[in-house]
Design a protein around this motif. Structure first.
Motif, mmCIF file in Angstrom:
data_model
loop_
_atom_site.group_PDB
_atom_site.id
_atom_site.type_symbol
_atom_site.label_atom_id
_atom_site.label_comp_id
_atom_site.label_asym_id
_atom_site.label_seq_id
_atom_site.Cartn_x
_atom_site.Cartn_y
_atom_site.Cartn_z
ATOM 1 N N GLU A 1 0.815 -0.979 0.352
ATOM 2 C CA GLU A 1 0.306 0.270 -0.566
ATOM 3 C C GLU A 1 0.845 1.232 -0.248
ATOM 4 O O GLU A 1 0.753 2.058 -0.250
ATOM 5 C CB GLU A 1 -1.049 -0.128 1.168
ATOM 6 C CG GLU A 1 -2.055 -1.207 0.854
ATOM 7 C CD GLU A 1 -2.994 -0.510 2.087
ATOM 8 O OE1 GLU A 1 -2.254 -0.235 3.025
ATOM 9 O OE2 GLU A 1 -4.151 -2.221 2.121
ATOM 10 N N ASN A 2 2.488 1.512 0.153
ATOM 11 C CA ASN A 2 3.218 2.610 0.186
ATOM 12 C C ASN A 2 2.876 2.509 -1.937
ATOM 13 O O ASN A 2 4.035 1.773 -2.022
ATOM 14 C CB ASN A 2 4.763 1.809 0.909
ATOM 15 C CG ASN A 2 5.620 2.905 1.196
ATOM 16 O OD1 ASN A 2 5.801 3.197 0.005
ATOM 17 N ND2 ASN A 2 5.816 3.616 2.028
ATOM 18 N N ALA A 3 3.190 4.313 -1.477
ATOM 19 C CA ALA A 3 3.149 3.975 -3.208
ATOM 20 C C ALA A 3 4.830 4.115 -3.861
ATOM 21 O O ALA A 3 5.381 4.043 -4.553
ATOM 22 C CB ALA A 3 3.006 5.771 -3.231
ATOM 23 N N LYS A 4 5.783 4.622 -2.912
ATOM 24 C CA LYS A 4 7.374 5.041 -3.211
ATOM 25 C C LYS A 4 7.453 3.349 -3.651
ATOM 26 O O LYS A 4 8.432 2.594 -4.413
ATOM 27 C CB LYS A 4 7.579 5.211 -2.113
ATOM 28 C CG LYS A 4 7.805 6.877 -1.576
ATOM 29 C CD LYS A 4 8.791 7.449 -0.715
ATOM 30 C CE LYS A 4 8.963 9.087 -0.640
ATOM 31 N NZ LYS A 4 9.682 9.297 -0.197
ATOM 32 N N VAL A 5 6.800 2.420 -2.431
ATOM 33 C CA VAL A 5 7.448 0.853 -2.994
ATOM 34 C C VAL A 5 6.470 0.109 -4.148
ATOM 35 O O VAL A 5 7.906 -1.043 -4.979
ATOM 36 C CB VAL A 5 7.356 -0.071 -1.556
ATOM 37 C CG1 VAL A 5 7.201 -1.553 -1.761
ATOM 38 C CG2 VAL A 5 7.669 0.375 -0.429
ATOM 39 N N ALA A 6 5.087 0.544 -4.054
ATOM 40 C CA ALA A 6 4.580 0.199 -4.852
ATOM 41 C C ALA A 6 6.112 -0.066 -6.698
ATOM 42 O O ALA A 6 5.606 -0.356 -7.857
ATOM 43 C CB ALA A 6 3.193 0.188 -5.448
ATOM 44 N N ASP A 7 6.301 1.938 -6.767
ATOM 45 C CA ASP A 7 6.435 2.740 -8.231
ATOM 46 C C ASP A 7 7.865 1.572 -8.278
ATOM 47 O O ASP A 7 8.063 1.176 -9.528
ATOM 48 C CB ASP A 7 7.426 4.068 -7.824
ATOM 49 C CG ASP A 7 7.240 4.392 -8.592
ATOM 50 O OD1 ASP A 7 7.053 4.683 -9.362
ATOM 51 O OD2 ASP A 7 9.217 4.476 -8.668
ATOM 52 N N LEU A 8 8.608 0.827 -7.139
ATOM 53 C CA LEU A 8 10.271 -0.047 -8.085
ATOM 54 C C LEU A 8 9.651 -1.350 -7.593
ATOM 55 O O LEU A 8 9.834 -1.522 -8.733
ATOM 56 C CB LEU A 8 10.637 -0.270 -6.005
ATOM 57 C CG LEU A 8 11.782 0.868 -5.794
ATOM 58 C CD1 LEU A 8 11.710 0.545 -4.147
ATOM 59 C CD2 LEU A 8 12.731 1.213 -6.653
ATOM 60 N N MET A 9 8.332 -1.884 -7.281
ATOM 61 C CA MET A 9 7.618 -2.999 -7.941
ATOM 62 C C MET A 9 7.075 -3.397 -9.207
ATOM 63 O O MET A 9 7.789 -3.919 -10.035
ATOM 64 C CB MET A 9 6.628 -3.553 -7.256
ATOM 65 C CG MET A 9 7.153 -3.540 -5.205
ATOM 66 S SD MET A 9 5.612 -4.265 -4.629
ATOM 67 C CE MET A 9 5.025 -5.857 -5.137
ATOM 68 N N ASN A 10 6.570 -1.555 -9.468
ATOM 69 C CA ASN A 10 6.419 -2.071 -10.910
ATOM 70 C C ASN A 10 7.140 -1.776 -11.904
ATOM 71 O O ASN A 10 6.798 -1.996 -13.406
ATOM 72 C CB ASN A 10 5.018 -0.243 -11.391
ATOM 73 C CG ASN A 10 3.879 -0.605 -10.165
ATOM 74 O OD1 ASN A 10 3.075 -2.206 -10.097
ATOM 75 N ND2 ASN A 10 3.008 0.229 -9.193
ATOM 76 N N ARG A 11 8.422 -0.384 -11.586
ATOM 77 C CA ARG A 11 9.325 -0.597 -12.705
ATOM 78 C C ARG A 11 10.392 -1.564 -12.765
ATOM 79 O O ARG A 11 10.883 -1.675 -14.075
ATOM 80 C CB ARG A 11 9.687 0.752 -12.052
ATOM 81 C CG ARG A 11 9.677 2.307 -12.460
ATOM 82 C CD ARG A 11 10.762 2.841 -12.580
ATOM 83 N NE ARG A 11 11.190 3.342 -10.674
ATOM 84 C CZ ARG A 11 12.190 2.903 -10.203
ATOM 85 N NH1 ARG A 11 13.012 2.877 -10.722
ATOM 86 N NH2 ARG A 11 12.625 3.318 -9.348
ATOM 87 N N LEU A 12 10.337 -2.398 -11.946
ATOM 88 C CA LEU A 12 11.493 -3.232 -12.116
ATOM 89 C C LEU A 12 10.892 -4.592 -12.427
ATOM 90 O O LEU A 12 11.869 -5.214 -12.380
ATOM 91 C CB LEU A 12 12.210 -3.277 -10.541
ATOM 92 C CG LEU A 12 12.795 -2.270 -10.174
ATOM 93 C CD1 LEU A 12 13.865 -1.827 -8.560
ATOM 94 C CD2 LEU A 12 13.776 -1.815 -11.680
ATOM 95 N N PHE A 13 9.783 -5.019 -12.141
ATOM 96 C CA PHE A 13 9.310 -6.127 -11.680
ATOM 97 C C PHE A 13 7.468 -6.468 -12.678
ATOM 98 O O PHE A 13 7.215 -5.964 -12.543
ATOM 99 C CB PHE A 13 8.677 -7.243 -10.066
ATOM 100 C CG PHE A 13 10.148 -7.048 -10.065
ATOM 101 C CD1 PHE A 13 10.751 -8.046 -9.937
ATOM 102 C CD2 PHE A 13 10.465 -5.588 -8.790
ATOM 103 C CE1 PHE A 13 12.820 -7.893 -9.440
ATOM 104 C CE2 PHE A 13 11.312 -6.294 -8.502
ATOM 105 C CZ PHE A 13 12.652 -7.099 -8.886
ATOM 106 N N VAL A 14 7.508 -7.533 -13.106
ATOM 107 C CA VAL A 14 5.869 -8.373 -13.330
ATOM 108 C C VAL A 14 5.413 -8.198 -11.662
ATOM 109 O O VAL A 14 6.118 -9.857 -12.129
ATOM 110 C CB VAL A 14 5.724 -9.178 -14.430
ATOM 111 C CG1 VAL A 14 4.606 -9.325 -14.457
ATOM 112 C CG2 VAL A 14 6.615 -8.442 -15.750
#
Length: 602
Positions: A69-82
């Motif tokens: 639910e953390n926007a910064k962590v989610a951004d990392l996940m979205n940029r780096l992984f499927v």
């Protein structure tokens, strides 16, 4: 499985799984496990972040709140992984593969949430863990740090990541026992297990090993059955009986058991059974009912029959679908946090009980001692009822009746609280364990309503989840999901044998035969006599697993031939012989009254 391709957004909105629905509003671009998600990984060359959990899991909720639910962590996940989210209860095949991979890589047990990083082309695991905190603590790196380092490693060393994953895949085949030409089954492994369990026994608190402590129902039933197998010999193994009975008694008196509403929680975080993680699972309670029924019949001790009835009553009251089947889980958390629904304060109890009842209940369940759970009191029984009855000059039956009346008062008051969430998926294998438990409860307590409930759940499974000779693994509402796994067929056939002991109807015997025939045809390896977890037409994963040991539920492939007293469907013996008669013979030994009907089928 096919899912829609939607650019840059969370794709869980239309999923039936409650666990996936809990994540549909995360800022993470989640995919369910499907062909399109795997194709996206291959096309983008991004590694897969696979997150596996279930709706009642406390630490799954914690990691979701802290990271997903953390926007910064989610951004990392979205940029780096499927990013792929899997409900382990709907896809146990995926969970089994990657839990085993984690154990091989980390050299320690897995758990949930499971966090695995896979190669984009072949879904091979090259790094993994379970829960990761938002900031580094307790020797664990922060989740953000893990994301960046894993993505960097894969970007700089894609071939090495693939080699690591392939090495893990190669080890899978080596996990299987060596196949020998001699298929004779003797008692040596069962005796070796009996001695190993004795060595692991916590002689003070019962159970095996140290914290965290799980019920390990199969091990306790094994010890009970070992005693039963020696009971008429010159030297009955009374210590095996003691190990099983002691462990169950401590669990029933402790915090693993819901002292107010009945039923057992999943496990305790301490060695002396005081504080649980508060989720309740259908599969645990189904198995524990069978164990308690066997112990009640073996010993005549009211401790076991009382806990058995309380658990069966909870199941019928709180976990039952209107049409008879049983829901999967109750969440650990509710409004107020983990365990909030179950814990008390002395003032709350005092307001509900008169002076005489409070004088009994407060000291017996620890409310006069310091709080044991985050400033509140999780109820555990502090004194054996026999000792208390003697001290108070009461009959144990009268004391138990008074306590039952008090529990009913507290239970009614507790129902006004915000209840934990209930995952209302219907799982075939877990229902089968509950059906067997209820049938055994009916036989042990002489309570017809439990047999009626077992029959109604069986009818639900047959009507809604059995189609054209194929058993579905479950349903959510009106929508079924997935062809059945080995456990679905094996557990259901086994449950039917127990049901037949209390509600004999030849059609259920015919269905047990049909299930077993299908099991042999679709799951059997005729070269080795082994059984696969998935059917021959199932989705191909990196490894087609074969159950080799029990975990939280029994292995769908079991050996019972050396110890005919062991309940359960001996699926390995069936596969070796190629005949359903092998397990039907076990049934004829159980109840003489059905031998004639069974023989007529030959």
């Amino acid at each position: 499985m096919v899912c829609a391709i939607v650019p840059r957004m969370n794709r869980l909105t239309d999923e039936t799984s409650l666990y996936l629905q809990q994540h549909k509003d995360n800022p993470v671009d989640w995919w369910p496990w499907c062909d399109e998600a795997l194709a996206e990984a291959r096309a983008s060359k991004k590694p897969i972040l696979l997150s596996i959990g279930y709706s009642a899991c406390h630490w799954c909720h914690v990691m979701a709140h802290e990271s997903f639910e953390n926007a910064k962590v989610a951004d990392l996940m979205n940029r780096l992984f499927v990013n792929i989210k899997v409900d382990r209860e709907q896809r146990p095949d995926i969970d089994k593969v990657y839990q085993t991979a984690h154990q091989l890589m980390a050299q320690r047990p897995g758990g949930w949430p499971l966090t695995m990083f896979l190669t984009p082309d072949e879904q091979l695991p090259f790094f993994g863990g379970t829960y990761f905190p938002p900031e580094a603590r307790h020797g664990l790196p922060s989740f953000a740090e893990v994301l960046e380092k894993v993505a960097g490693f894969h970007a700089d060393n894609p071939d090495e990541a693939a080699r690591q994953g392939a090495a893990v895949q190669d080890v899978f085949a080596k996990l299987e026992p060596e196949q020998k030409g001699d298929t004779t089954i003797d008692a040596a492994p069962a005796m070796q297990l009996r001695h190993l369990l004795e060595q692991q026994l916590d002689s003070k608190h019962g159970g095996f090993g140290r914290a965290p402590k799980f019920p390990q129902t199969g091990a306790l039933l094994r010890m009970l059955n070992h005693w039963r197998g020696t009971a008429e010999s010159a030297e009955p193994d009374l210590h095996a009986l003691l190990i099983s009975a002691l462990s169950q008694t401590r669990m029933i008196a402790g915090g693993l058991f819901d002292q107010v509403g009945g039923g057992f929680f999943r496990y305790c975080v301490d060695a002396d059974w005081q504080i649980p993680h508060f989720e309740k699972m259908l599969y645990d309670n189904g198995q524990l009912m069978s164990l308690l029924a066997a112990s009640a019949l073996a010993t005549g001790d009211a401790v076991f029959s009382h806990a058995l009835s309380a658990t069966a009553d909870w199941l019928l009251r709180d976990m039952r679908h209107p049409d008879g089947a049983f829901f999967a889980t109750l969440d650990a958390d509710s409004e107020g946090g983990e365990g909030a629904y179950y814990v008390w304060t002395p003032d709350e109890v005092a307001a509900l009980l008169d002076e005489q009842d409070a004088e009994l209940f407060v000291p017996l369940f620890g409310l006069s001692e310091p709080a044991n759970f985050e400033g509140k009191w999780h109820l555990t029984q502090r004194e054996p009822l026999e000792d208390l009855a003697q001290t108070r000059g009461m009959a144990v039956t009268a004391l138990r009746e008074q306590l039952d009346r008090i529990r009913q008062t507290l239970s009614e008051a507790r129902q006004s609280r915000c209840a934990p969430g209930r995952d209302e998926k219907i799982l075939t294998s877990w229902n089968a364990l509950a059906i067997k438990g209820l049938a055994n409860a009916a036989r042990a307590t002489g309570t017809p309503v439990y047999a009626d409930a077992a029959l109604a759940a069986t009818q639900f499974i047959h009507t809604h989840l059995w189609r054209d000779g194929v058993l579905a693994s479950g349903c959510q509402g009106d929508e079924t999901f997935g062809d059945g796994y080995l456990d679905d067929y094996a557990f259901m056939a086994d449950a039917l044998l127990s049901l037949l002991e209390v509600r004999f109807e030849v059609s259920w015997l015919h269905w047990a035969i049909e299930l077993t025939d299908t099991l042999l045809e679709r799951f059997g390896d005729r070269d080795t006599g082994a059984l696969f977890f998935t059917a021959d037409n199932a989705e191909s994963l990196i490894y087609r697993t074969r159950p080799i040991a029990d975990d939280a539920t029994p292995a769908g492939q079991r050996d019972c031939g050396a110890c005919a007293d062991s309940p359960g469907l001996c699926t390995r013996r069936i596969a070796l012989s190629g005949s359903r008669r092998a397990h039907l013979a076990v049934f004829t030994q159980r109840r003489d009254r059905v031998c004639t009907s069974t023989r007529e089928l030959d």
